[in-house]
Design a protein around this motif. Structure first.
Motif, PDB file in Angstrom:
ATOM      1  N   VAL A 574       0.853  -1.187   0.000  1.00  0.00           N
ATOM      2  CA  VAL A 574       0.000   0.000   0.000  1.00  0.00           C
ATOM      3  C   VAL A 574       0.887   1.234   0.000  1.00  0.00           C
ATOM      4  CG1 VAL A 574      -1.663   1.340   1.351  1.00  0.00           C
ATOM      5  CG2 VAL A 574      -1.904  -1.138   1.202  1.00  0.00           C
ATOM      6  N   PHE A 575       0.479   2.240  -0.734  1.00  0.00           N
ATOM      7  CA  PHE A 575       1.182   3.531  -0.691  1.00  0.00           C
ATOM      8  C   PHE A 575       0.434   4.461   0.246  1.00  0.00           C
ATOM      9  CE2 PHE A 575       2.003   7.878  -2.047  1.00  0.00           C
ATOM     10  CZ  PHE A 575       3.393   7.876  -2.095  1.00  0.00           C
ATOM     11  N   ILE A 576       1.188   5.218   1.075  1.00  0.00           N
ATOM     12  CA  ILE A 576       0.552   6.122   2.031  1.00  0.00           C
ATOM     13  C   ILE A 576       1.166   7.511   1.933  1.00  0.00           C
ATOM     14  CG2 ILE A 576       2.125   5.359   3.879  1.00  0.00           C
ATOM     15  CD1 ILE A 576      -0.229   5.982   5.835  1.00  0.00           C
ATOM     16  N   ASN A 577       0.284   8.512   1.962  1.00  0.00           N
ATOM     17  CA  ASN A 577       0.679   9.921   2.049  1.00  0.00           C
ATOM     18  C   ASN A 577      -0.036  10.514   3.256  1.00  0.00           C
ATOM     19  OD1 ASN A 577       0.950  12.721   1.858  1.00  0.00           O
ATOM     20  ND2 ASN A 577       0.847  12.741  -0.365  1.00  0.00           N
ATOM     21  N   PRO A 578       0.653  10.597   4.412  1.00  0.00           N
ATOM     22  CA  PRO A 578      -0.011  11.058   5.629  1.00  0.00           C
ATOM     23  C   PRO A 578       0.205  12.536   5.931  1.00  0.00           C
ATOM     24  CG  PRO A 578       2.100  10.105   6.203  1.00  0.00           C
ATOM     25  CD  PRO A 578       2.021  10.103   4.683  1.00  0.00           C
ATOM     26  N   ALA A 579       0.543  13.340   4.901  1.00  0.00           N
ATOM     27  CA  ALA A 579       0.878  14.753   5.119  1.00  0.00           C
ATOM     28  C   ALA A 579      -0.233  15.481   5.861  1.00  0.00           C
ATOM     29  CB  ALA A 579       1.148  15.440   3.785  1.00  0.00           C
ATOM     30  N   LEU A 580       0.152  16.472   6.666  1.00  0.00           N
ATOM     31  CA  LEU A 580      -0.839  17.266   7.385  1.00  0.00           C
ATOM     32  C   LEU A 580      -1.760  17.978   6.403  1.00  0.00           C
ATOM     33  CD1 LEU A 580       1.474  18.766  10.155  1.00  0.00           C
ATOM     34  CD2 LEU A 580      -0.023  16.764  10.314  1.00  0.00           C
ATOM     35  N   VAL A 581      -1.170  18.559   5.354  1.00  0.00           N
ATOM     36  CA  VAL A 581      -1.921  19.157   4.242  1.00  0.00           C
ATOM     37  C   VAL A 581      -1.142  18.860   2.969  1.00  0.00           C
ATOM     38  CG1 VAL A 581      -2.806  21.253   3.186  1.00  0.00           C
ATOM     39  CG2 VAL A 581      -2.852  21.032   5.669  1.00  0.00           C
ATOM     40  N   GLU A 582      -1.804  18.329   1.969  1.00  0.00           N
ATOM     41  CA  GLU A 582      -1.146  18.013   0.695  1.00  0.00           C
ATOM     42  C   GLU A 582      -1.805  18.836  -0.407  1.00  0.00           C
ATOM     43  OE1 GLU A 582       1.321  17.257  -1.726  1.00  0.00           O
ATOM     44  OE2 GLU A 582       1.624  15.852  -0.057  1.00  0.00           O
ATOM     45  N   THR A 601      -4.036  11.496   3.259  1.00  0.00           N
ATOM     46  CA  THR A 601      -4.616  12.531   4.096  1.00  0.00           C
ATOM     47  C   THR A 601      -5.918  13.046   3.488  1.00  0.00           C
ATOM     48  OG1 THR A 601      -4.253  14.743   5.010  1.00  0.00           O
ATOM     49  CG2 THR A 601      -3.163  14.249   2.943  1.00  0.00           C
ATOM     50  N   LYS A 602      -6.826  13.416   4.345  1.00  0.00           N
ATOM     51  CA  LYS A 602      -8.101  13.963   3.867  1.00  0.00           C
ATOM     52  C   LYS A 602      -8.029  15.473   3.690  1.00  0.00           C
ATOM     53  CE  LYS A 602     -10.252  14.791   8.369  1.00  0.00           C
ATOM     54  NZ  LYS A 602     -11.423  14.520   9.230  1.00  0.00           N
ATOM     55  N   VAL A 619      -7.797   9.483   5.452  1.00  0.00           N
ATOM     56  CA  VAL A 619      -7.714   9.478   6.908  1.00  0.00           C
ATOM     57  C   VAL A 619      -7.393  10.878   7.422  1.00  0.00           C
ATOM     58  CG1 VAL A 619      -6.989   7.074   7.057  1.00  0.00           C
ATOM     59  CG2 VAL A 619      -5.257   8.870   6.852  1.00  0.00           C
ATOM     60  N   ASP A 620      -7.678  11.074   8.704  1.00  0.00           N
ATOM     61  CA  ASP A 620      -7.262  12.289   9.396  1.00  0.00           C
ATOM     62  C   ASP A 620      -5.786  12.117   9.755  1.00  0.00           C
ATOM     63  OD1 ASP A 620      -6.736  14.395  11.072  1.00  0.00           O
ATOM     64  OD2 ASP A 620      -8.418  14.041  12.428  1.00  0.00           O
ATOM     65  N   PRO A 621      -4.888  12.966   9.236  1.00  0.00           N
ATOM     66  CA  PRO A 621      -3.446  12.755   9.485  1.00  0.00           C
ATOM     67  C   PRO A 621      -3.050  12.944  10.948  1.00  0.00           C
ATOM     68  CG  PRO A 621      -3.830  14.870   8.422  1.00  0.00           C
ATOM     69  CD  PRO A 621      -5.137  14.157   8.413  1.00  0.00           C
ATOM     70  N   ILE A 627      -4.931   6.010  11.004  1.00  0.00           N
ATOM     71  CA  ILE A 627      -3.915   5.588  10.032  1.00  0.00           C
ATOM     72  C   ILE A 627      -3.664   4.093  10.152  1.00  0.00           C
ATOM     73  CG2 ILE A 627      -1.479   5.824   9.407  1.00  0.00           C
ATOM     74  CD1 ILE A 627      -1.656   8.770  10.212  1.00  0.00           C
ATOM     75  N   THR A 628      -3.517   3.618  11.383  1.00  0.00           N
ATOM     76  CA  THR A 628      -3.296   2.183  11.616  1.00  0.00           C
ATOM     77  C   THR A 628      -4.453   1.350  11.074  1.00  0.00           C
ATOM     78  OG1 THR A 628      -2.039   2.687  13.621  1.00  0.00           O
ATOM     79  CG2 THR A 628      -2.884   0.451  13.384  1.00  0.00           C
ATOM     80  N   ASN A 629      -5.671   1.753  11.379  1.00  0.00           N
ATOM     81  CA  ASN A 629      -6.851   0.975  10.953  1.00  0.00           C
ATOM     82  C   ASN A 629      -6.969   0.924   9.438  1.00  0.00           C
ATOM     83  OD1 ASN A 629      -7.444   0.614  13.648  1.00  0.00           O
ATOM     84  ND2 ASN A 629      -8.958   2.273  13.724  1.00  0.00           N
ATOM     85  N   ALA A 630      -6.701   2.057   8.767  1.00  0.00           N
ATOM     86  CA  ALA A 630      -6.817   2.086   7.302  1.00  0.00           C
ATOM     87  C   ALA A 630      -5.789   1.164   6.659  1.00  0.00           C
ATOM     88  CB  ALA A 630      -6.651   3.518   6.800  1.00  0.00           C
ATOM     89  N   LEU A 631      -4.582   1.179   7.167  1.00  0.00           N
ATOM     90  CA  LEU A 631      -3.548   0.300   6.614  1.00  0.00           C
ATOM     91  C   LEU A 631      -3.898  -1.170   6.844  1.00  0.00           C
ATOM     92  CD1 LEU A 631      -0.355   2.299   7.695  1.00  0.00           C
ATOM     93  CD2 LEU A 631      -1.162   1.953   5.358  1.00  0.00           C
TER      94      LEU A 631
END
Length: 1050
Positions: A574-582, A601-602, A619-621, A627-631
């Motif tokens: 899975v690819f993840i982008n958890p930035a606060l704002v993207e 990030t949403k 997800v909410d960053p 984040i854990t649950n989504a992964l």
């Protein structure tokens, strides 16, 4: 701890000094009250401790527990509590100030809307007035729907545009830009924007109708970076193969313009003082290229840029100036916006002073506001960027933009109000490196064969080197890979992702984690922010004992990135982008193209990407558990993983470069196209043969102007074109012309075209020397005479040197003032009057002997100028409203009709202490949709409002474009201070002579308000093309001219 003295003391301090103040400022929540009384213990737990930075509290606690002495430990704990108390009060104060600031901005915006609605409703019927007011009152939800309309009503760009031969200019100034082996992630300036603009240039050059694309950036000849960044030109791609008229100049190119220190690589925050130097260099290249393209595909007439597209704030500022100088449309892409970043930094309790010092934030925001003033079109990646980011700016109002667009459709007068159009066009992607992957069990078998071969030493299949580099970190490389790819920037939120992985046993057992965090040699050599993130990553890996489960390679090439995606896809990762704002999220598209589902990030662009691709979860960053649950959900549910993969691959074509460019060109074509209308092939180009043979060779050099590797402007051309040009010139000069016809030709040329066409050097006198009453000081006459005499001391250049006078005075007053000192107006080649709103050529007589304004210049600066009673009324209202009370006060200004003209509204200042500063007045005008250039002049005794594209500095660039006199061959003479446009006159590639002790007072005290950017953000220190002299004697001036001419030749 015995007696808990420190707690009791702390709580007593709250009760005695803080509780009443707290209750006065902010009522305590219900949960903090017992029986209606304030509970200090709950306040401490809920309000104080919970709001303090965890890392600060932890470090202090470690110091406390390390203390052996009980009494000392109690003292440390007490001090820690007082520190918490202090930090909390400071945070609340900053939050209160931020709330006040946002409230003030909201009030100002609403007032601007009301004023605009009132002015625009005066010429409407009662029913139409109701429509306008209703539109203004509509909710944001209704407004948002307007941006969902795409290009359905526009003519889509297609292959039938092939006969067009367009020249497009892109600008991306900062960072390291090159076509191959991009060093993405090397620093914060060399990121996704670099890749985007390079690929955009390549893709546009392959579109039907596009002949040439130039990507302008900075030329860097520094030992700190690779030599390739010092090359003046780099070809990105050739022209289209199927084009019957492909010339040698077609295709996409990187053009590196030298500006700023030649030997240093500067971060973007330090480039601001050199913006106008870049503009002048870029202008020289564009004019030369327009002539070259004119010879190839323009039928002998210049091919002007179809559009100038600025990327980021610095390039937007530059594009606005270039667009004004050339009178061609401008497009803007913000990429990352200053106001949005400012809001984030303020939330982290940083002071405005620190933010401005580190990021030059106010200079950046003003550049973005100027870009909005000049842009025809603003391209965004997402709707969120329009609504939540551009909506923060004075120059863009979603509701007012809708009203203005509706009025324009109905053909109703907008009274000079304009808003740029916003278009959502997601970035494209190059799919050439994407290898299609088949679904099914053979994928797992393929990976198993490769990995087992690497372990056993066999090599039935070649493994990409980056795979080996990543796999060496893992104990079990067969597990699915969670892949994150970004700079080690705090806002990318890598730390939260790593904590989520480390604290979830299920996630650690199920998958590996790969962190691709740019390239690094030594953490100590990195910026403090990036180094802090990497150091924290290493500490967390050690804390949770994640060795064998987390990969964090030091280096990778740009060509390795597709292989990294492919490796993750083969592991069913899975690819993840958890930035606060993207802002957008280009990596999400790249991952989807390689078959990777996403967790993102949403906040920002991923919302739109997910809506288009439907290939993952948002997800909410800030929520680590989310984040854990989504992964876990994506990795454990194979059916869901497969569905997300298929959706991504099926819909990825929506983000291809051809699709992006087609929409881009469709949108640009809908802009109001404009370009210079004058003809360049005029009799004034021909000079008498006996006096201009050498000059003719210089003409050839000027036509083939290009940038050398050292950054100097040189006249060099190569190949058969140069030989043909020289041959034509020589043959034309060797012919024996008929003297009678030649005399007649010259008479007509002089009568119709100014002598500026013959000048090789122009001395521009821009001394703002006035008495306290605002009248011109007679001592300026003597200085003007000394300057003219000084220019005659050099017989080699005397015949080819011209003079221009640049002033805030109107033409009639300027001529009368010169006559008072026995100076004729015809001694000047050009008069730039009324703060750059008019240009005259005294050497070009008319039938009645009166001076006539250059009508081409008038048309040039007319862009977005709304000269009518509505504009005057707005200015009058703003100038007569007290800032503090919002009430009318005694008027500090009175209209000066004698100094006004069709492109200049002039006022006399009665009380300078009551007028608004320039930046404040411009902000208020922007809020009302008015795009003007206000300035104070004549020792703050006058105020003039001129068109957006008009100024004394821009008038010099117009002379370059119109008459071919390079700005680099202009010598501007000023005092130590002047009108509020003074800073524009002492920056750029023109030479500057500053006469000290002559102008003792100017108007700069009313230029900027407290908290704005500073002079050093606009004007560079120690420029080699700026000379100061103490006395304006002929010899001193002549010596300065000689010194500057030699500096320019170096």
């Amino acid at each position: 701890m015995a007696g808990n003295e420190w707690i009791n003391g702390y709580l007593e301090a709250i009760l005695s000094t803080g509780a009443s103040n707290i209750e006065e400022q902010k009522p305590a929540p219900v949960t903090l009250k017992d029986g209606g009384h304030f509970n200090p213990t709950k306040y401490f737990v809920e309000e104080v401790v919970a709001s303090v930075d965890e890392s600060d509290l932890y470090r202090t606690w470690i110091k406390v527990v390390a203390t052996r002495n009980t009494r000392e430990r109690s003292s440390r704990l007490e001090n820690m509590c007082w520190r918490i108390w202090h930090l909390t009060r400071k945070k609340k104060q900053l939050e209160w100030e931020e709330g006040q600031r946002l409230t003030q901005r909201r009030i100002e915006r609403e007032q601007g809307r009301r004023d605009a609605a009132e002015d625009m409703s005066e010429d409407l019927s009662e029913s139409e007035k109701g429509d306008i007011l209703g539109e203004m009152a509509q909710s944001n939800e209704t407004t948002k729907k307007t941006f969902q309309r795409q290009v359905s009503n526009l003519e889509v760009w297609s292959d039938d545009k092939k006969e067009k031969k367009l020249y497009i200019v892109l600008i991306s100034m900062h960072g390291l830009v090159r076509g191959e082996n991009m060093e993405l992630g090397r620093d914060s300036d060399t990121g996704g924007q670099i890749k985007y603009v390079v690929e955009l240039a390549r893709a546009l050059a392959q579109m039907p109708g596009v002949y040439r694309v130039d990507l302008f950036t900075r030329q860097i000849s520094s030992p700190e970076v690779d030599w390739s960044y010092g090359e003046p030109t780099e070809m990105l791609s050739a022209g289209q193969d199927d084009d019957d008229c492909v010339g040698e100049s077609s295709g996409a190119y990187i053009i590196r313009i030298p500006f700023g220190p030649r030997e240093k690589y500067l971060r973007k925050e330090l480039l601001w003082p050199y913006i106008r130097e870049f503009v002048d260099g870029a202008l020289a290249h564009i004019l030369n290229m327009s002539k070259v393209l004119g010879e190839q595909v323009g039928g002998g007439q210049p091919v002007w840029p179809y559009v100038i597209h600025g990327h980021y704030a610095d390039a937007g500022d530059s594009a606005a100036l270039l667009s004004g100088a050339l009178n061609v449309p401008m497009v803007l892409t913000g990429h990352s916006l200053g106001r949005n970043k400012l809001e984030q930094l303020l939330k982290h309790r940083q002071s405005m002073e620190d933010i401005n010092s580190t990021y030059k934030m106010m200079r950046r925001i003003e550049a973005e506001e100027l870009s909005l003033d000049a842009a025809e079109l603003v391209i965004t990646s997402t709707k969120q960027e329009i609504e939540e980011q551009w909506g923060l700016y004075d120059g863009f109002d979603v509701k007012l933009e809708k009203v203005l667009r509706a009025r324009a459709r109905r053909g109703v007068n907008c009274h000079g109000r304009f808003m740029p159009r916003m278009a959502v066009i997601p970035p494209g992607m190059d799919f050439s490196n994407v290898v299609a992957q088949e679904d099914g069990p053979e994928v797992d078998a393929d990976l198993a064969q490769i990995t087992s071969s690497s372990v056993e030493g066999n090599s039935p299949k070649t493994m990409p080197p980056i795979w080996s580099e990543v796999m060496r970190f893992f104990t079990n490389p067969h597990k699915p890979m969670i892949l994150a790819l970004s700079r080690p920037d705090p806002k990318k939120n890598i730390i939260t992702l790593l904590k989520a992985f480390g604290e979830s046993r299920s996630l650690r057992e199920l998958a590996n984690l790969t962190l691709i965090m740019g390239n690094r040699d030594d953490i100590d050599d990195m910026s403090s922010g990036n180094a802090s993130v990497l150091t924290t990553v290493l500490k967390i890996i050690d804390k949770y004992d994640l060795y064998g489960q987390v990969a964090y390679p030091k280096h990778h090439k740009q060509a390795d990135v597709p292989e990294i995606y492919r490796f993750a896809a083969k592991t069913r990762g899975v690819f993840i982008n958890p930035a606060l704002v993207e802002p957008f999220g280009l990596t999400l598209i790249e991952a989807a193209a390689h078959g990777l589902p996403m967790v993102a990030t949403k906040n920002g662009g991923p919302v739109d990407i997910h809506q288009a691709l439907n290939n993952g979860l948002l997800v909410d960053p800030h929520d680590q558990q989310a984040i854990t649950n989504a992964l876990l959900k994506l990795l454990s549910d194979k059916t869901m993983w497969q569905e997300c993969r298929k959706n991504g691959l099926k819909n990825i074509h929506l983000f291809s470069w051809p699709e992006h460019c087609r929409t881009y060109l469709t949108r640009v074509a809908a802009c109001r196209m404009r370009h210079p209308q004058w003809q360049t092939s005029t009799p004034g180009d021909d000079l008498p043969a006996e006096e201009s043979f050498n000059d003719s060779l210089k003409d050839v050099q000027d036509m083939s102007l290009r940038l050398s590797i050292d950054g100097d402007l040189a006249g060099i051309s190569t190949g058969h074109d140069m030989q043909d040009q020289v041959k034509r010139v020589l043959m034309s000069r060797m012919k024996k012309p008929d003297h009678g016809s030649n005399d007649k030709l010259q008479d007509n040329a002089v009568g119709k075209y100014p002598l500026l066409r013959r000048r090789r050097m122009l001395i521009v006198i821009a001394l703002d020397l006035y008495k306290s009453t605002g009248a011109p000081d007679q001592s300026m006459i003597k200085i003007v005479q000394s300057i003219m005499k000084a220019a005659q001391l050099d017989p080699q250049h005397a015949k080819t040197t011209g003079f221009a006078l640049s002033t805030a005075m109107p033409m009639s007053e300027t001529v009368d003032f010169l006559k008072s000192g026995n100076i004729q107006a015809k001694d000047f080649d050009a008069l730039i009057c009324s703060s750059g709103s008019e240009v005259y050529y005294p050497c070009t007589p008319t039938e009645d002997g009166k001076l006539v304004s250059d009508m081409d210049y008038v048309a040039h600066i007319d862009y977005r100028w709304g000269y009518d009673e509505g504009l005057k009324k707005t200015i009058w209202k703003l100038m007569n409203t007290s800032e503090a009370e919002g009430k009318k006060s005694s008027s500090p200004v009175v209209e000066d009709s004698k100094s006004s003209n069709s492109h200049c509204i002039s006022y006399k200042i009665k009380d300078p202490s009551k007028v608004r500063k320039v930046d404040d007045l411009r902000q208020k005008l922007r809020l009302r949709g008015l795009r003007c250039h206000p300035m104070y002049c004549r020792r703050s005794t006058s105020m003039q409002v001129v068109p957006l594209l008009a100024s004394r500095a821009q008038a010099l660039r117009y002379l370059f474009v119109r008459w071919g006199l390079n700005v680099a061959n202009m010598y501007v003479i000023v005092g130590e201070t002047g009108d509020t446009d003074y800073e524009e006159l002492i920056t750029g590639t023109h030479k500057t002579i500053i006469i000290k002790g002559v102008v003792t007072k100017g108007s700069e005290e009313v230029l900027r308000s407290p908290g704005s950017y500073h002079r050093e953000d606009v004007v560079q220190d120690g420029s080699p093309i700026v000379v100061q002299i103490s006395e304006p004697t002929e010899n001193n001036i002549a010596s300065a001219l000689k010194q500057l001419s030699q500096a320019g030749a170096m």
